[in-house]
Design an enzyme around this catalytic site. Structure first.
Site, mmCIF file in Angstrom:
data_model
loop_
_atom_site.group_PDB
_atom_site.id
_atom_site.type_symbol
_atom_site.label_atom_id
_atom_site.label_comp_id
_atom_site.label_asym_id
_atom_site.label_seq_id
_atom_site.Cartn_x
_atom_site.Cartn_y
_atom_site.Cartn_z
ATOM 1 N N ASP A 70 77.892 28.598 -38.175
ATOM 2 C CA ASP A 70 79.007 27.735 -38.559
ATOM 3 C C ASP A 70 80.305 28.511 -38.371
ATOM 4 O OD1 ASP A 70 78.609 29.464 -40.693
ATOM 5 O OD2 ASP A 70 78.811 27.950 -42.246
ATOM 6 N N HIS A 188 69.369 38.529 -33.852
ATOM 7 C CA HIS A 188 70.778 38.185 -34.046
ATOM 8 C C HIS A 188 71.641 39.429 -33.844
ATOM 9 C CE1 HIS A 188 74.429 36.622 -35.967
ATOM 10 N NE2 HIS A 188 73.906 35.423 -35.766
#
Length: 224
Positions: A70, A188
């Protein structure tokens, strides 16, 4: 946010064919976000940047897909593109790792607009967030847009490459036709990733080699 949605609909974007926009899901999400605004929450990014990933990279132009979570929750930092940073402070830690892997000079900043304009679809799993509250809108219904967008790119006849970083992005590998598209997974880029399996994974070089093998122009991943 309803105004931002209507402005995006008026743009005639090729992404508007997604069910998310056609069957009312977008209106439900907009109403939830506007409810938070009415309650006094500061929603980010600015309204004209909420759908920027879709504006900058039309469906027919997508060559590569990178999925984020986000927007940055600090006012002024996000510009609507996943991982892209336009704030005045130090670059976010994950972005520093990404740019180092891409061979980009940090002094050039963290605005990834040049990637988006080359066909890199930089889509977050939620297009809005609240100031100081990372992840606040992840359960607002935005995930349907992410899933549909990934499927739409996968369903096109033109080949594209998907760079899936971290568990949330990698979970969407099942939506992609790996026989026709390049799918490169890794951990990640966050320094909090204890496995440290992003540095050295060469996602950008692998993506360009795959694109070149399909007869598509490679991407210049350097900034500045």
């Amino acid at each position: 946010m309803a105004d931002a949605l209507e402005a995006f609909r008026a743009s005639g974007s090729s992404w508007l064919t997604l069910p998310f926009f056609a069957d009312g899901q977008a209106d439900v999400v907009a109403a939830r976000v506007d409810g938070r605004i009415a309650a006094g929450a500061q929603v980010l990014p600015a309204p004209d940047r909420i759908f920027r990933a879709l504006r900058e990279t039309p469906l027919q132009d997508v060559k590569a897909v990178i999925l984020g979570q986000d927007p940055y929750p600090t006012p002024g930092d996000a510009n609507g593109l996943a991982f892209s940073f336009v704030g005045a402070g130090r670059l976010p830690a994950s972005l520093r790792v990404i740019l180092a892997e891409a061979g980009s000079d940090r002094a050039a900043g963290g605005d990834l607009t040049p990637w988006a304009r080359q066909g890199v679809f930089l889509l977050n799993s939620a297009l809005t967030v609240e100031a100081g509250k990372s992840g606040a809108h992840l359960r607002y219904g935005w995930a349907a847009l992410t899933d549909e967008a990934v499927r739409a790119v996968s369903d096109r006849p033109e080949p594209a490459v998907f760079l899936l970083w971290g568990a949330q992005a990698r979970a969407r590998a099942a939506l992609i036709d790996a026989d026709r598209h390049g799918v490169f997974e890794s951990g990640h880029p966050s320094p909090l990733n204890r496995a440290r399996d992003f540095p050295g994974s060469d996602p950008f070089g692998r993506a360009n080699r795959w694109l070149a093998a399909q007869g598509r122009r490679p991407i210049d991943w350097r900034l500045g």
